[in-house]
Scaffold this motif. Structure first.
Motif, PDB file in Angstrom:
ATOM      1  N   PRO A 320       0.838  -1.211   0.000  1.00 53.48           N
ATOM      2  CA  PRO A 320       0.000   0.000   0.000  1.00 53.48           C
ATOM      3  C   PRO A 320       0.866   1.252   0.000  1.00 53.48           C
ATOM      4  CG  PRO A 320      -0.720  -1.569   1.677  1.00 53.48           C
ATOM      5  CD  PRO A 320       0.605  -2.058   1.183  1.00 53.48           C
ATOM      6  N   ARG A 321       0.456   2.228  -0.773  1.00 50.40           N
ATOM      7  CA  ARG A 321       1.183   3.483  -0.869  1.00 50.40           C
ATOM      8  C   ARG A 321       0.234   4.642  -0.629  1.00 50.40           C
ATOM      9  NH1 ARG A 321       6.851   3.515  -1.025  1.00 50.40           N
ATOM     10  NH2 ARG A 321       7.580   1.727  -2.240  1.00 50.40           N
ATOM     11  N   ASN A 322       0.619   5.536   0.251  1.00 46.53           N
ATOM     12  CA  ASN A 322      -0.161   6.739   0.500  1.00 46.53           C
ATOM     13  C   ASN A 322       0.389   7.849  -0.383  1.00 46.53           C
ATOM     14  OD1 ASN A 322      -1.837   8.692   1.525  1.00 46.53           O
ATOM     15  ND2 ASN A 322      -0.651   9.005   3.399  1.00 46.53           N
ATOM     16  N   ILE A 323      -0.164   7.942  -1.587  1.00 47.91           N
ATOM     17  CA  ILE A 323       0.362   8.879  -2.587  1.00 47.91           C
ATOM     18  C   ILE A 323      -0.477  10.148  -2.541  1.00 47.91           C
ATOM     19  CG2 ILE A 323       0.805   9.268  -5.036  1.00 47.91           C
ATOM     20  CD1 ILE A 323       1.192   6.238  -5.283  1.00 47.91           C
ATOM     21  N   GLY A 324       0.034  11.151  -1.850  1.00 49.27           N
ATOM     22  CA  GLY A 324      -0.693  12.405  -1.750  1.00 49.27           C
ATOM     23  C   GLY A 324      -0.068  13.529  -2.524  1.00 49.27           C
ATOM     24  N   SER A 325       1.039  13.229  -3.225  1.00 50.70           N
ATOM     25  CA  SER A 325       1.751  14.263  -3.971  1.00 50.70           C
ATOM     26  C   SER A 325       2.614  13.589  -5.027  1.00 50.70           C
ATOM     27  CB  SER A 325       2.642  15.083  -3.034  1.00 50.70           C
ATOM     28  OG  SER A 325       3.695  14.269  -2.533  1.00 50.70           O
ATOM     29  N   PRO A 326       3.055  14.337  -6.052  1.00 48.96           N
ATOM     30  CA  PRO A 326       3.981  13.756  -7.021  1.00 48.96           C
ATOM     31  C   PRO A 326       5.253  13.228  -6.382  1.00 48.96           C
ATOM     32  CG  PRO A 326       3.010  15.751  -7.919  1.00 48.96           C
ATOM     33  CD  PRO A 326       2.559  15.664  -6.487  1.00 48.96           C
ATOM     34  N   ALA A 327       5.749  13.895  -5.335  1.00 50.89           N
ATOM     35  CA  ALA A 327       6.955  13.403  -4.660  1.00 50.89           C
ATOM     36  C   ALA A 327       6.718  12.019  -4.074  1.00 50.89           C
ATOM     37  CB  ALA A 327       7.375  14.380  -3.566  1.00 50.89           C
ATOM     38  N   GLY A 328       5.515  11.801  -3.512  1.00 56.29           N
ATOM     39  CA  GLY A 328       5.193  10.479  -2.984  1.00 56.29           C
ATOM     40  C   GLY A 328       5.095   9.441  -4.077  1.00 56.29           C
ATOM     41  N   ALA A 329       4.547   9.828  -5.234  1.00 62.16           N
ATOM     42  CA  ALA A 329       4.452   8.898  -6.357  1.00 62.16           C
ATOM     43  C   ALA A 329       5.831   8.526  -6.879  1.00 62.16           C
ATOM     44  CB  ALA A 329       3.607   9.521  -7.467  1.00 62.16           C
ATOM     45  N   ILE A 330       6.711   9.516  -7.000  1.00 61.16           N
ATOM     46  CA  ILE A 330       8.070   9.240  -7.477  1.00 61.16           C
ATOM     47  C   ILE A 330       8.774   8.294  -6.507  1.00 61.16           C
ATOM     48  CG2 ILE A 330      10.320  10.278  -7.953  1.00 61.16           C
ATOM     49  CD1 ILE A 330       8.767  12.829  -8.803  1.00 61.16           C
ATOM     50  N   ALA A 331       8.619   8.520  -5.203  1.00 68.80           N
ATOM     51  CA  ALA A 331       9.234   7.650  -4.207  1.00 68.80           C
ATOM     52  C   ALA A 331       8.693   6.228  -4.293  1.00 68.80           C
ATOM     53  CB  ALA A 331       9.008   8.225  -2.810  1.00 68.80           C
ATOM     54  N   ALA A 332       7.419   6.096  -4.719  1.00 67.01           N
ATOM     55  CA  ALA A 332       6.811   4.780  -4.851  1.00 67.01           C
ATOM     56  C   ALA A 332       7.160   4.096  -6.167  1.00 67.01           C
ATOM     57  CB  ALA A 332       5.293   4.896  -4.723  1.00 67.01           C
ATOM     58  N   GLY A 333       7.814   4.811  -7.075  1.00 67.28           N
ATOM     59  CA  GLY A 333       8.210   4.221  -8.354  1.00 67.28           C
ATOM     60  C   GLY A 333       7.253   4.500  -9.489  1.00 67.28           C
ATOM     61  N   ILE A 334       6.479   5.588  -9.394  1.00 68.29           N
ATOM     62  CA  ILE A 334       5.530   5.963 -10.447  1.00 68.29           C
ATOM     63  C   ILE A 334       6.012   7.246 -11.118  1.00 68.29           C
ATOM     64  CG2 ILE A 334       3.143   6.594 -10.974  1.00 68.29           C
ATOM     65  CD1 ILE A 334       2.299   5.095  -8.447  1.00 68.29           C
ATOM     66  N   ALA A 335       6.043   7.255 -12.438  1.00 67.79           N
ATOM     67  CA  ALA A 335       6.406   8.449 -13.208  1.00 67.79           C
ATOM     68  C   ALA A 335       5.245   8.817 -14.121  1.00 67.79           C
ATOM     69  CB  ALA A 335       7.662   8.206 -14.032  1.00 67.79           C
ATOM     70  N   TYR A 336       5.108  10.115 -14.414  1.00 67.90           N
ATOM     71  CA  TYR A 336       3.977  10.598 -15.208  1.00 67.90           C
ATOM     72  C   TYR A 336       4.450  11.601 -16.245  1.00 67.90           C
ATOM     73  CZ  TYR A 336      -0.346  13.187 -16.266  1.00 67.90           C
ATOM     74  OH  TYR A 336      -1.390  13.804 -16.904  1.00 67.90           O
ATOM     75  N   LEU A 337       4.179  11.308 -17.517  1.00 72.33           N
ATOM     76  CA  LEU A 337       4.469  12.235 -18.609  1.00 72.33           C
ATOM     77  C   LEU A 337       3.174  12.953 -18.961  1.00 72.33           C
ATOM     78  CD1 LEU A 337       6.798  10.076 -18.795  1.00 72.33           C
ATOM     79  CD2 LEU A 337       6.887  10.607 -21.235  1.00 72.33           C
ATOM     80  N   PRO A 338       3.071  14.266 -18.684  1.00 71.27           N
ATOM     81  CA  PRO A 338       1.793  14.962 -18.847  1.00 71.27           C
ATOM     82  C   PRO A 338       1.411  15.165 -20.296  1.00 71.27           C
ATOM     83  CG  PRO A 338       3.518  16.506 -18.252  1.00 71.27           C
ATOM     84  CD  PRO A 338       4.129  15.141 -18.172  1.00 71.27           C
ATOM     85  N   GLU A 339       0.129  15.436 -20.489  1.00 66.23           N
ATOM     86  CA  GLU A 339      -0.414  15.682 -21.827  1.00 66.23           C
ATOM     87  C   GLU A 339       0.242  16.883 -22.485  1.00 66.23           C
ATOM     88  OE1 GLU A 339      -4.828  16.663 -23.763  1.00 66.23           O
ATOM     89  OE2 GLU A 339      -4.511  16.763 -21.602  1.00 66.23           O
ATOM     90  N   ASP A 340       0.423  17.960 -21.754  1.00 71.78           N
ATOM     91  CA  ASP A 340       1.034  19.176 -22.286  1.00 71.78           C
ATOM     92  C   ASP A 340       2.476  19.230 -21.811  1.00 71.78           C
ATOM     93  OD1 ASP A 340       1.789  21.693 -23.115  1.00 71.78           O
ATOM     94  OD2 ASP A 340      -0.126  22.628 -22.604  1.00 71.78           O
ATOM     95  N   ARG A 341       3.376  18.628 -22.577  1.00 71.93           N
ATOM     96  CA  ARG A 341       4.769  18.508 -22.124  1.00 71.93           C
ATOM     97  C   ARG A 341       5.434  19.866 -21.970  1.00 71.93           C
ATOM     98  NH1 ARG A 341       4.791  16.459 -27.452  1.00 71.93           N
ATOM     99  NH2 ARG A 341       5.685  17.899 -28.959  1.00 71.93           N
TER     100      ARG A 341
END
Length: 499
Positions: A320-341
């Motif tokens: 379980p991951r408490n992802i409340g921010s992009p920093a938390g997602a990055i720490a969990a191993g999730i990356a996101y490439l946005p629609e408007d680069r």
């Protein structure tokens, strides 16, 4: 063609070290749609900048309605009847939709010289009606989605009387329904005798809306052909010298599900989403389809912690991951490439090197100092591995093509070592050659064990790349389809609530 509406004769334009256009001639008839295609760097934008008055040609002539013209700026081009909708939107976020559409031409009351807000609202609503945009014309543009802004940009171009309309990648932010609305507007303009130059990287649109198609390559006109006389494979060979069959890499027949899922999302609920659950296994490319407004981008942002979540759980590798921010997602191993680069993912005024390491600065920091040698060494490796074409790592990223910018964005996140990669419109606004490179890269990353969630409004891209396809409708998961057997009809049925 006899007596064309717009005649471009022997136009050439050079910049230091680059021959952008070399003796290009085109003709556009009244009531005709002429598609203009070619890779980034082929000369399409330079030619449009000349027509709109941003650049002056070195040689050649332009005639509109038989009269020689040479617009000195965009305002003069508009005055004489040439309107252009650029791919890079020019709207002012803090002004209303109506104020943007009629910028510099706001209606005034007859006696007091005050802005006639009632007339302004009505005129803007009339222009927006064909696009079926249910929004208040007095709403600030900054509150609109990328797709809504694109339609407002087009409405703005139509607010003046134009004889020749140039549309530069007009559907880059639109899904199927919005694209069909745009095509309806284009057909009405054709019937009214307006000539339209339609620049696109989406070859399917060429065959849906265009009468003829012109191909540019390396600043030269390769050929101009009628649409019934050509085929996608022929156009691609003229543009890049490769066949359409090489676009999408081979997919495994089935994902290996012996390992646990890398990503599990359960009952994710936000302001837009309602109880969405999904799983991603290692080695999968999972396509996320749906119309604009269905919640695709919102889902990616919520998983990444960029938007608030009201309810739901996220697990990465079973934890379980408490992802409340992009920093938390990055720490969990999730990356996101946005629609408007360009707005949300990159720093165009900074160097390629600075962009590549932007998500991994801790890797190069020690005791408050940055190891610039390590930065440069790792950046050079990234540029080489992803074939980022740049004269120097210190080149400003804004000077690179869209495809090289997108590869820089992917490389930036790969340096952070993600397990899950969410890519939103990964090939938006890039040419067919660069698309093939992005597709091959995403498949290679999946083959190396990453899980990839690919959000896209291009159904051929979804069908060509996905192992599984998830379809959102009105913030809910409407269908899950096998990527090897799914059809466009199945996807659209689910996307419109008829699964």
């Amino acid at each position: 063609m006899s007596d064309p509406l717009l005649a471009i004769s022997n136009i050439s334009k050079a910049f230091p070290g680059v021959q952008a256009l070399d003796d290009v001639s085109l003709a556009l008839g009244a009531g005709e749609v002429l598609a203009l295609v070619g890779e980034n760097g082929a000369g399409k934008s330079t030619l449009m900048h000349i027509l709109s008055g941003l650049y002056s040609p070195d040689s050649g002539q332009i005639r509109l309605g038989g009269e020689a013209i040479r617009p000195r700026d965009p305002r003069e081009a508009t005055r004489i009847g040439i309107s252009i909708v650029h791919q890079e939107m020019s709207l002012t976020p803090n002004l209303s939709v109506a104020e943007n559409i009629f910028s510099g031409r706001l209606p005034r009351k007859r006696f007091l010289d005050l802005i006639d807000w009632q007339t302004l609202r009505r005129q803007a609503a009339d222009l927006l009606e064909p696009f079926e945009l249910s929004l208040d014309p007095m709403m600030p543009v900054g509150r609109l989605s990328v797709a809504q802004r694109q339609l407002v940009e087009i409405a703005k171009a139509l607010s003046v009387r134009c004889r020749a309309l140039i549309l530069d990648e007009p559907t880059s932010a639109l899904a199927g329904h919005e694209t069909e609305l745009l095509f309806g507007v284009v057909r009405r303009l054709k019937a009214a005798g307006v000539g339209i130059i339609y620049i696109t990287h989406k070859l399917k649109e060429v065959f849906e809306i265009a009468d003829r198609v012109a191909v540019l390559k390396d600043g030269r006109l390769v050929d101009t052909v009628t649409v019934p006389e050509t085929a996608p494979d022929r156009l691609i060979r003229m543009m890049v010298g490769r066949d359409l069959s090489t676009f999408y890499p081979d997919r495994p027949t089935a994902a290996d599900r012996s390992a646990p899922p890398l990503l599990e999302v359960e009952n994710l609920t936000t302001r837009k989403l309602h109880g969405v659950s999904l799983r991603l296994w290692p080695g999968e490319v999972v396509g996320m389809a749906g119309l604009v407004g269905a919640g695709r981008t919102e889902l990616g942002r919520a998983i990444f912690g960029a938007d608030p979540v009201r309810e739901g759980h996220v697990r990465v590798e079973g934890r379980p991951r408490n992802i409340g921010s992009p920093a938390g997602a990055i720490a969990a191993g999730i990356a996101y490439l946005p629609e408007d680069r360009k707005e949300d993912g990159l720093f165009l005024g900074m160097s390629v090197r600075a962009n590549l390491v932007a998500a991994s600065l801790n890797r190069f920091a020690a005791f408050g100092w940055m190891d610039r040698q390590a930065e440069s060494r790792v950046s050079a490796d990234c540029a080489r591995q992803l074939n980022i074409r740049t004269p120097s790592l210190e080149q400003l990223l804004g000077h690179l093509s869209g495809g090289n910018q997108q590869k820089t964005l992917i490389s930036k996140w790969l340096l952070a070592g993600p397990k899950v990669l969410i890519v939103d419109e990964p090939t938006r606004g890039i040419d067919v050659g660069a698309k093939a490179e992005i597709y091959a890269l995403l498949r290679r990353l999946a083959n190396e064990g990453l899980s990839i969630l690919m959000i896209s409004s291009e159904l051929p891209e979804i069908l060509g790349m996905s192992d599984r396809i998830l379809v959102l409708y009105d913030g809910r998961l409407a269908a899950e389809l096998d990527g090897h057997t799914a059809t466009e009809e199945q996807i659209m049925a689910a996307a419109t609530g008829h699964a």
